[in-house]
Structures are given as structure tokens and as C-alpha cells.
Design an enzyme around this catalytic site. Structure first.
Site, PDB file in Angstrom:
ATOM      1  N   TYR A 117       0.826  -1.213   0.000  1.00 53.68           N
ATOM      2  CA  TYR A 117       0.000   0.000   0.000  1.00 53.68           C
ATOM      3  C   TYR A 117       0.862   1.265   0.000  1.00 53.68           C
ATOM      4  CZ  TYR A 117      -4.710  -1.987   0.795  1.00 53.68           C
ATOM      5  OH  TYR A 117      -5.923  -2.607   0.668  1.00 53.68           O
ATOM      6  N   SER A 118       1.579   1.523   1.088  1.00 60.36           N
ATOM      7  CA  SER A 118       2.295   2.793   1.260  1.00 60.36           C
ATOM      8  C   SER A 118       3.379   2.971   0.206  1.00 60.36           C
ATOM      9  CB  SER A 118       2.922   2.864   2.647  1.00 60.36           C
ATOM     10  OG  SER A 118       1.929   2.864   3.652  1.00 60.36           O
ATOM     11  N   SER A 152       5.586  -4.461   5.620  1.00 60.86           N
ATOM     12  CA  SER A 152       5.890  -5.388   6.710  1.00 60.86           C
ATOM     13  C   SER A 152       6.080  -6.803   6.181  1.00 60.86           C
ATOM     14  CB  SER A 152       4.760  -5.386   7.745  1.00 60.86           C
ATOM     15  OG  SER A 152       4.573  -4.107   8.291  1.00 60.86           O
ATOM     16  N   GLU A 236      -9.061  -4.320   9.941  1.00 63.03           N
ATOM     17  CA  GLU A 236      -7.986  -4.149  10.913  1.00 63.03           C
ATOM     18  C   GLU A 236      -8.540  -3.701  12.265  1.00 63.03           C
ATOM     19  OE1 GLU A 236      -3.943  -3.024   8.758  1.00 63.03           O
ATOM     20  OE2 GLU A 236      -5.449  -1.491   8.454  1.00 63.03           O
TER      21      GLU A 236
END
Length: 382
Positions: A117-118, A152, A236
């Protein structure tokens, strides 16, 4: 909601506690541990009655399992992104073929996932995605070009779900597509670990070579990535948040014991700070129970993130505050092989500095609440 544990839930909890006591490894490979969990049917217990190789459990039983796991001292999960983010997204938006292909390996602990995503320059602003995906000549796959950051566990992952721009003329949240691609593409995908303040490297930069990096699986439809991505972010919360709070409670207990042992608890300011942290943690638990199952409205995930991220940072600050000057010294002497080592309090303080950034920064969460819940005018975009 009226939340409570039944005798059947208590029995399930006791069985889970006994299983964990027998199987939790004292050391070893986290990936192998995923296989142990999968073989016992302990992954994906909230996926419903569709099978995919997992056992089923009620919502309260999932909470009991997550809490017992957190209490057991079991290793941090390598497969939580596949289980808690990808799987619910596929169950909501995936095709039957995609569920059949991807869910059983997740349930077995055989395939690990990361989240693309980021991006540099965009951070938590998903609408600022610049990674591109264009149709390959075969018409079935996509060529991926771009970079993701703060990814991550990318260094361990077998697969990645990526948000990419498939319409080069689009802006903001339009023209995005949710793609699944294998990470084992030598020379096409490069993963570079990012060394953190703690000395560890859980986050990574990921580079996609557009001439070769390929993705063949689209979740939802081309151009529908924003809706799918927002749906994923809504997962989440809930059970995983309650389990997280068990870990928070144990960290707080360690800080309180340290404050008592070193005499810092005699300071009324420190005592007030510790009591406030305890009260805020209880409030977070009640809020998580209230919103369990998605009953908290569209702003619930953002509220939860704001609550726990700031709280955890304040806990880290308190952990070093109660130790005074002693908090500046490490637990071992410096050596070239190990430039510095951290004790639990120092690791908590340094790692929690990122809590208000990853998973959506505080600024982004407040903007979501302002615009989507309170109906305030949208923030001007440059």
C-alpha cells in the site's frame, strides 16, 4: 452489544490454553510455527462454514483464542496479514477460483503475505498511489512498475497484494486496481530491508521492475481497487484489536512493577500517569467489544487506531520515565558485532514512535473521521 462468554466459550478457552502450553515453541522458526498452527486448524477460525482447511469458531471463541495466544508468549505471527487482511477481503470480493486457490494455503500456514500500500511521497495517503500496472501483451497479466515502502514482512512473504494505478489518466482514488502477485520473481522484484531505531528490520522497501514484474490476479474488477482497499482496512479491528490489548496490558504491568521496584511510584505525578494509562486501556477494551463485528460505524477503525497508537506511545515514554537516568544505558556493553542492545523498556519506547505513522497516520485518521463521519468539507488537495 451484550458481550459475554458462555460455558461453551470457557471450555473452548481452556482447550486453547492447554494446546498452546503444549505446542508454543521456546525458540525457532516463525514460519515453521505457522505450519504447526495450520495443521491444528488454528488459522482462519473466523472464516465461516466454507471450509478451506480451517476449523470454525464463534466470534466469542475467536476472542478467547486471540487472548490466550497473546497470554501464552507465543511468537509474533508471520501469517497474520494473510489471515486477517487478505482472507476477509477475498471472502468479500474474491471469485470462487481465487478463494479456492489462496485461502487453503493461508489456513495451512504454507503461504505468507505482505501488503503493498504505502509509497514514498504518499505515505498513508492511498489515493496518492503512483505504482502503475498496465496490461501485458498476453492480455491476461499486468506489468507492475513502481515502489512500495514500509512493507511489513516483505522479506518473508510468498505473495503480495498491491494497490496500483491501471488508468494512467486517473487521479486520486479513481483508476486503482487491487492485484495479487507472487514475490518469487528474481530480477523482477527487489526487497530492501529498512533498519529501524530498534536495530531490527521488520519493514522493507519493495521495487517492481515494469519490464518483467507480473500480476495475474485482480480482486474485484479493474478500476475498483479503492473500494476493495477500503474494505480491507475495515478488517484491521475487532478480534485482533482485543488480542493486541492483552499484550498492552502485559507491557503496562511490567512498567508498573518497574516503577514500584525503583521507587518511581512514590511520585504522585508518576502514579497519576500509570492510573490514567490503566483507565485508558480499559476504555479501549470496552470500545473494542462495543464495535466487535463491525457495529461501530464507518469511523470505528480510525477511532480505534487513534486510541491505541497514542496510548502505546505514552506507555513507551512512561517506561523510560520511571527508570530515570538508568534508561539511557543498554543491558550489554557495546561491541562491533552488536553496536547496541535494547532492554524491553527501551525497545517499547523506540518502536512505539512509529505507532502513530504506520497503518495510517494520525493525521490521515482524523481526516477520515472529519470527512466521512462528521461530514466536514474535504481537505484541499495539492
Amino acid at each position: 452489544m451484550d458481550f459475554g462468554f458462555t460455558p461453551a466459550d470457557d471450555s473452548f478457552r481452556a482447550e486453547a490454553r492447554a494446546w498452546l502450553a503444549e505446542h508454543v515453541p521456546r525458540a525457532g522458526d516463525r514460519r515453521a510455527w505457522e505450519g504447526v498452527l495450520g495443521a491444528a486448524g488454528r488459522i482462519g477460525m473466523g472464516w465461516g462454514e466454507d471450509g478451506y482447511g480451517n476449523r470454525t469458531a464463534t466470534l466469542t471463541q475467536q476472542v478467547a483464542w486471540a487472548e490466550e495466544y497473546a497470554r501464552s508468549g507465543a511468537p509474533p505471527r508471520s501469517g497474520h496479514i494473510g489471515e486477517n487482511l487478505l482472507a476477509p477481503t477475498l471472502l468479500a470480493h474474491g471469485t470462487a477460483e481465487q478463494k479456492k486457490r489462496f485461502l487453503p494455503p493461508v489456513a495451512a500456514g504454507a503461504e505468507l503475505w505482505c501488503q503493498g500500500y504505502s509509497e514514498p511521497g504518499a505515505g498513508s495517503d492511498l489515493a496518492g498511489v503512483r505504482t502503475r500496472a498496465e496490461r501485458a501483451p498476453d492480455g491476461r497479466s499486468y506489468r507492475i512498475t513502481g515502489q512500495k515502502i514500509w512493507t511489513s514482512l516483505a522479506h518473508e512473504a510468498d505473495w503480495c497484494f498491491v494497490l496500483a494505478r491501471t488508468d494512467p489518466r486517473s487521479t486520486r482514488h479513481h483508476g486503482l486496481t487491487f492485484l495479487l502477485l507472487p514475490m518469487d520473481q528474481p530480477g523482477r522484484i527487489e526487497v530492501k530491508p529498512i533498519r529501524q531505531l530498534t536495530g531490527t528490520s521488520d519493514f522493507n522497501e519493495v521495487f517492481f521492475d515494469g519490464a518483467h514484474a507480473r500480476a495475474e490476479h485482480v480482486v474485484g474488477a479493474e478500476g475498483d481497487g479503492w473500494r476493495v482497499a477500503m474494505s480491507l482496512l475495515g478488517f484491521e479491528r475487532g478480534v485482533s484489536t482485543l488480542a493486541q490489548q492483552i499484550g498492552f496490558a502485559e507491557e503496562l504491568a511490567r512498567v508498573v512493577r518497574t516503577a514500584v521496584a525503583c521507587g518511581a511510584a512514590d511520585d504522585p505525578v508518576v502514579r497519576e500517569r500509570l492510573v490514567r494509562l490503566w483507565a485508558e486501556l480499559r476504555t479501549m477494551r470496552w470500545n473494542a467489544l462495543r464495535t466487535l463485528g463491525g457495529s461501530g460505524g464507518p469511523g470505528a477503525p480510525s477511532v480505534a487506531k487513534l486510541l491505541w497508537a497514542g496510548w502505546h506511545q505514552r506507555l513507551g515514554e512512561t517506561a523510560v520515565l520511571v527508570r530515570g537516568a538508568a534508561a539511557s544505558a543498554g543491558p550489554a556493553d557495546w561491541s562491533p558485532a552488536a553496536p547496541y542492545e535494547l532492554d524491553d523498556a527501551q525497545h517499547l519506547f523506540l518502536f512505539s514512535r512509529a505507532d502513530t505513522i504506520y497503518g495510517g497516520s494520525d493525521q490521515v485518521q482524523r481526516t477520515i473521521i472529519a470527512e466521512r463521519v462528521l461530514g466536514l468539507p474535504r481537505q484541499p488537495k495539492g
